[in-house]
Design a protein around this motif. Sequence first.
Motif: not given
Length: 237
Positions: A100-101, A103-105, A107-108, A122, A125-126, A129, A131
């Motif tokens: 997940e972490l 994927c957040h990065y 995405k940004t 994860d 979580g994915i 979000m 992604f």
Amino acid sequence: MSNVGFRIIEEINRLDQQVIEGFKGIATPNIGDVMGRMYAMDYNIKSINKPGIHIVGSAFTVRTHPSDNLMVHKAMDLAKPGDIIVIDACGDMGNAILGELMCHYAKTKGIAGYIVDGPVRDLHGIAEMGFPVFAKGATPRGPYKEGPGEINTPISCGGVPVQPGDVIVGDDDGVMVIPQGDAATVLAAAKGVQEKEQEVIRSIYEGKWERGWVDQTLQDKGCVSIGRIESSEGQTV
């Protein structure tokens, strides 16, 4: 000392964005039908998201040792907005290549998604979000960060060769790889197939779908049609 197996190519050639954008809204089966039913990744590599995902982008390739994601982290720093990071982890299911972490990065950074020939973690979580991640499966076991690996060299993912800059299209049916040099031709042909299918759907509901080809094909292939078979006692079976 040779650097084969542990090297990074930072810049890749990408197609004109208009060609890449043209694949948005075109289903992977339509693309596969005009590519000889080839270039589809193994069915095990599928979306971990809710139904309805559809991604299109340029392949930013990573070859990593199974269980290691050091080069994936570096690829996230180098990839451009709209790129899809395609990861050859040899199909090994021992350790998750991303979570997940990451994927957040991504995405940004504007990265369009991940394709992983291996597992991730994860999942909840994915999915929450939204992604886009396509992977072979999942495991809670995390990765190492030691290397080796390569970025933007030719790889194999899901049994299909992938070159940096190839067009990737992924949806609920799976993932297609369109070689960069064939993309414009494939795009035009896939649009034609999509339009033809819409015409067929209309004809179905209008009761006009021509079905004569079925019997003609069976006849051409020597199939014999028998109305019924009776048993030795004269009973229909």
